[in-house]
Design a protein around this motif. Structure first.
Motif, PDB file in Angstrom:
ATOM      1  N   VAL A 114      -2.477   6.114  12.077  1.00 20.13           N
ATOM      2  CA  VAL A 114      -3.601   6.980  11.752  1.00 20.13           C
ATOM      3  C   VAL A 114      -4.644   6.234  10.922  1.00 20.13           C
ATOM      4  O   VAL A 114      -4.339   5.287  10.194  1.00 20.13           O
ATOM      5  N   THR A 115      -5.870   6.681  11.061  1.00 18.45           N
ATOM      6  CA  THR A 115      -6.976   6.153  10.250  1.00 18.45           C
ATOM      7  C   THR A 115      -7.293   7.165   9.149  1.00 18.45           C
ATOM      8  O   THR A 115      -7.500   8.341   9.433  1.00 18.45           O
ATOM      9  N   LEU A 116      -7.304   6.695   7.914  1.00 20.27           N
ATOM     10  CA  LEU A 116      -7.640   7.539   6.772  1.00 20.27           C
ATOM     11  C   LEU A 116      -9.041   7.198   6.280  1.00 20.27           C
ATOM     12  O   LEU A 116      -9.411   6.022   6.214  1.00 20.27           O
ATOM     13  N   GLN A 117      -9.802   8.219   5.951  1.00 21.78           N
ATOM     14  CA  GLN A 117     -11.152   8.035   5.420  1.00 21.78           C
ATOM     15  C   GLN A 117     -11.240   8.744   4.070  1.00 21.78           C
ATOM     16  O   GLN A 117     -10.639   9.798   3.886  1.00 21.78           O
ATOM     17  N   TYR A 118     -11.972   8.158   3.135  1.00 16.82           N
ATOM     18  CA  TYR A 118     -12.035   8.767   1.806  1.00 16.82           C
ATOM     19  C   TYR A 118     -13.468   8.994   1.344  1.00 16.82           C
ATOM     20  O   TYR A 118     -14.392   8.265   1.715  1.00 16.82           O
ATOM     21  N   GLU A 119     -13.623  10.044   0.562  1.00 22.67           N
ATOM     22  CA  GLU A 119     -14.878  10.365  -0.133  1.00 22.67           C
ATOM     23  C   GLU A 119     -14.554  10.449  -1.622  1.00 22.67           C
ATOM     24  O   GLU A 119     -13.749  11.298  -2.029  1.00 22.67           O
ATOM     25  N   THR A 120     -15.129   9.591  -2.423  1.00 22.01           N
ATOM     26  CA  THR A 120     -14.787   9.573  -3.835  1.00 22.01           C
ATOM     27  C   THR A 120     -15.868   8.857  -4.634  1.00 22.01           C
ATOM     28  O   THR A 120     -16.801   8.276  -4.074  1.00 22.01           O
ATOM     29  N   GLY A 121     -15.725   8.881  -5.957  1.00 25.16           N
ATOM     30  CA  GLY A 121     -16.650   8.176  -6.837  1.00 25.16           C
ATOM     31  C   GLY A 121     -16.235   6.737  -7.026  1.00 25.16           C
ATOM     32  O   GLY A 121     -15.274   6.244  -6.409  1.00 25.16           O
ATOM     33  N   LEU A 122     -16.917   6.051  -7.914  1.00 24.86           N
ATOM     34  CA  LEU A 122     -16.689   4.622  -8.128  1.00 24.86           C
ATOM     35  C   LEU A 122     -15.268   4.361  -8.620  1.00 24.86           C
ATOM     36  O   LEU A 122     -14.579   3.466  -8.108  1.00 24.86           O
ATOM     37  N   GLU A 123     -14.814   5.141  -9.613  1.00 24.78           N
ATOM     38  CA  GLU A 123     -13.475   4.909 -10.168  1.00 24.78           C
ATOM     39  C   GLU A 123     -12.402   5.131  -9.114  1.00 24.78           C
ATOM     40  O   GLU A 123     -11.474   4.318  -8.967  1.00 24.78           O
ATOM     41  N   GLY A 124     -12.524   6.236  -8.371  1.00 27.74           N
ATOM     42  CA  GLY A 124     -11.549   6.521  -7.329  1.00 27.74           C
ATOM     43  C   GLY A 124     -11.528   5.444  -6.262  1.00 27.74           C
ATOM     44  O   GLY A 124     -10.463   5.047  -5.784  1.00 27.74           O
ATOM     45  N   ARG A 125     -12.713   4.952  -5.899  1.00 25.86           N
ATOM     46  CA  ARG A 125     -12.785   3.907  -4.878  1.00 25.86           C
ATOM     47  C   ARG A 125     -12.118   2.626  -5.354  1.00 25.86           C
ATOM     48  O   ARG A 125     -11.388   1.967  -4.593  1.00 25.86           O
ATOM     49  N   GLN A 126     -12.325   2.267  -6.603  1.00 22.46           N
ATOM     50  CA  GLN A 126     -11.711   1.051  -7.143  1.00 22.46           C
ATOM     51  C   GLN A 126     -10.193   1.150  -7.127  1.00 22.46           C
ATOM     52  O   GLN A 126      -9.501   0.189  -6.770  1.00 22.46           O
ATOM     53  N   ILE A 127      -9.667   2.320  -7.486  1.00 20.25           N
ATOM     54  CA  ILE A 127      -8.213   2.485  -7.499  1.00 20.25           C
ATOM     55  C   ILE A 127      -7.665   2.453  -6.080  1.00 20.25           C
ATOM     56  O   ILE A 127      -6.657   1.790  -5.796  1.00 20.25           O
ATOM     57  N   LEU A 128      -8.312   3.150  -5.150  1.00 24.31           N
ATOM     58  CA  LEU A 128      -7.850   3.169  -3.762  1.00 24.31           C
ATOM     59  C   LEU A 128      -7.856   1.770  -3.161  1.00 24.31           C
ATOM     60  O   LEU A 128      -6.904   1.364  -2.475  1.00 24.31           O
ATOM     61  N   GLU A 129      -8.907   1.022  -3.413  1.00 21.52           N
ATOM     62  CA  GLU A 129      -9.007  -0.321  -2.842  1.00 21.52           C
ATOM     63  C   GLU A 129      -8.001  -1.280  -3.455  1.00 21.52           C
ATOM     64  O   GLU A 129      -7.449  -2.144  -2.763  1.00 21.52           O
ATOM     65  N   SER A 130      -7.740  -1.130  -4.746  1.00 20.26           N
ATOM     66  CA  SER A 130      -6.797  -2.044  -5.397  1.00 20.26           C
ATOM     67  C   SER A 130      -5.350  -1.766  -4.983  1.00 20.26           C
ATOM     68  O   SER A 130      -4.496  -2.650  -5.082  1.00 20.26           O
ATOM     69  N   HIS A 131      -5.081  -0.561  -4.519  1.00 23.16           N
ATOM     70  CA  HIS A 131      -3.714  -0.207  -4.089  1.00 23.16           C
ATOM     71  C   HIS A 131      -3.654   0.048  -2.578  1.00 23.16           C
ATOM     72  O   HIS A 131      -2.701   0.681  -2.104  1.00 23.16           O
ATOM     73  N   GLU A 132      -4.616  -0.441  -1.844  1.00 21.77           N
ATOM     74  CA  GLU A 132      -4.732  -0.090  -0.424  1.00 21.77           C
ATOM     75  C   GLU A 132      -3.482  -0.437   0.385  1.00 21.77           C
ATOM     76  O   GLU A 132      -2.968   0.400   1.142  1.00 21.77           O
ATOM     77  N   ASP A 133      -2.994  -1.662   0.261  1.00 17.69           N
ATOM     78  CA  ASP A 133      -1.837  -2.075   1.060  1.00 17.69           C
ATOM     79  C   ASP A 133      -0.627  -1.194   0.777  1.00 17.69           C
ATOM     80  O   ASP A 133       0.092  -0.788   1.703  1.00 17.69           O
TER      81      ASP A 133
END
Length: 371
Positions: free
Chosen positions: A248-267
């Motif tokens: 599945v493909t997941l898409q996110y809508e979030t602010g800067l802090e949320g994006r940083q956390i999601l990207e740092s824990h992406e794998d």
């Protein structure tokens, strides 16, 4: 009551659930100053908890050679502070807090609080999360030893805290995990778990600091958000029968802090949730979504399901709901029913109708998302 002959026989319960399971189950329902109704399911929970503890200890043994576990200092010497990540800081911080909470509860004779706190830490924090994320870390030679040392530390302190409740399994694991300094030979009285002070959170925090391990308190909050996000997205996947679909493909809508956390824990998120990619959301088309502590996460159904089959399934579900709703509305508009039925029955019918209408609306949204 013994006079009525309906009291459970402890020996029968021990034969069925084990002595440790019985002890833990009884203590978990023992609030101070209150009479309690015996519940055998709590004893079964105690048995299951002991099984979980045994299994996580076996997993630790299979994950790598046991290092020097003869003392708290020996374990801490195996941890490289520079190798610690947010998951390591989170589990260590939670361990310190748990020890503090339990030390206070012992002082207040809140034994059920102790049982619940240990269950939460061992089952939820250690087994369900840290051990899960460790499966990738122990494949990295640079992280493996530190990760295993942290597992050993958590298990050691957990056994010490749990020992008064479940003395048999904790003594056995204390020996097999080499926390007993005499593990290479016959167990000695001096090496027994019962003669080792469990300490408290402040003592452990100081011991960590003495080894240059300074805990990042913010990491615990960050990992908690990650864990809640995983739970919510897994539930969303299950709603569409995608629990076992890893494409599945997941898409996110979030602010800067949320994006940083999601990207740092992406794998890690992709592996644990079971997804192929996690990308910022583009466009405003309707897709199934869930609101998480890190923002709104959407599932692109087109990447994961057979549109034709899923549309047929949803149309069938929609027709079923339409039929149920029509019948409920007809019933509630019948004056004879309203005049004769008890108030609680009428209220129940109205609540069920509202719930079915909500389900119908959700099903329509899912159909819109597919099309």
């Amino acid at each position: 009551s013994k006079s009525l002959g309906n009291s459970p026989d402890p020996l029968d319960l021990i034969a069925k659930y084990g002595a440790d399971g019985l002890r833990y189950g009884i203590m978990s329902i023992a609030p101070t100053g209150l009479d309690i109704r015996f519940d055998e399911t709590r004893v079964e929970t105690g048995r299951n908890f002991c099984t979980k503890l045994w299994n996580v200890s076996r997993f630790r043994q299979m994950s790598g050679e046991l290092g020097d576990n003869s003392s708290l200092d020996a374990i801490l010497d195996r941890i490289e502070p520079d190798r610690l990540d947010s998951d390591d800081h989170a589990i260590l911080t939670q361990l310190v807090r748990t020890q503090d909470r339990i030390a206070r509860a012992y002082g207040e004779y809140q034994f059920n609080t102790i049982a619940q706190s240990l269950y939460s830490f061992i089952w939820n924090d250690l087994c369900d999360w840290y051990v899960e994320v460790s499966k990738t870390k122990i494949q990295d030679p640079l992280q493996k030893e530190t990760c295993l040392a942290i597992q050993d530390l958590c298990l050691r302190q957990s056994l010490l805290m749990l020992h008064p409740f479940t003395p048999f399994i904790t003594e056995e694991l204390w020996y097999h995990l080499h926390f007993n300094p005499s593990w290479q030979g016959k167990p000695t009285r001096e090496g027994s778990i019962q003669y080792t002070d469990q300490g408290d959170g402040a003592t452990l925090r100081q011991a960590l600091a003495d080894k240059s391990i300074n805990l990042d308190e913010n990491a615990r909050d960050e990992i908690q958000k990650i864990r809640e996000t995983v739970t919510l997205v897994r539930a969303l996947k299950a709603q569409f029968n995608l629990a076992n679909n890893n494409q599945v493909t997941l898409q996110y809508e979030t602010g800067l802090e949320g994006r940083q956390i999601l990207e740092s824990h992406e794998d890690k998120l992709l592996r644990i949730i079971g997804a192929k990619v996690l990308v910022p959301r583009e466009g405003d088309d309707t897709t199934p979504a869930t609101v998480t502590p890190l923002g709104t996460i959407h599932i692109d159904l087109g990447s994961a399901v057979d549109k034709e089959a899923e549309t047929a399934r949803l149309n069938k579900e929609l027709a079923k709901l339409d039929k149920i709703i029509s019948g409920a509305e007809a019933r509630l508009s019948n004056e004879a029913f309203l005049s004769k039925a008890p108030d609680n029955v009428i209220e129940g019918a109205r609540s069920q109708l509202a719930e079915n209408k909500k389900d119908r609306e959700e099903t329509r949204k899912l159909l819109d998302a597919l099309n």
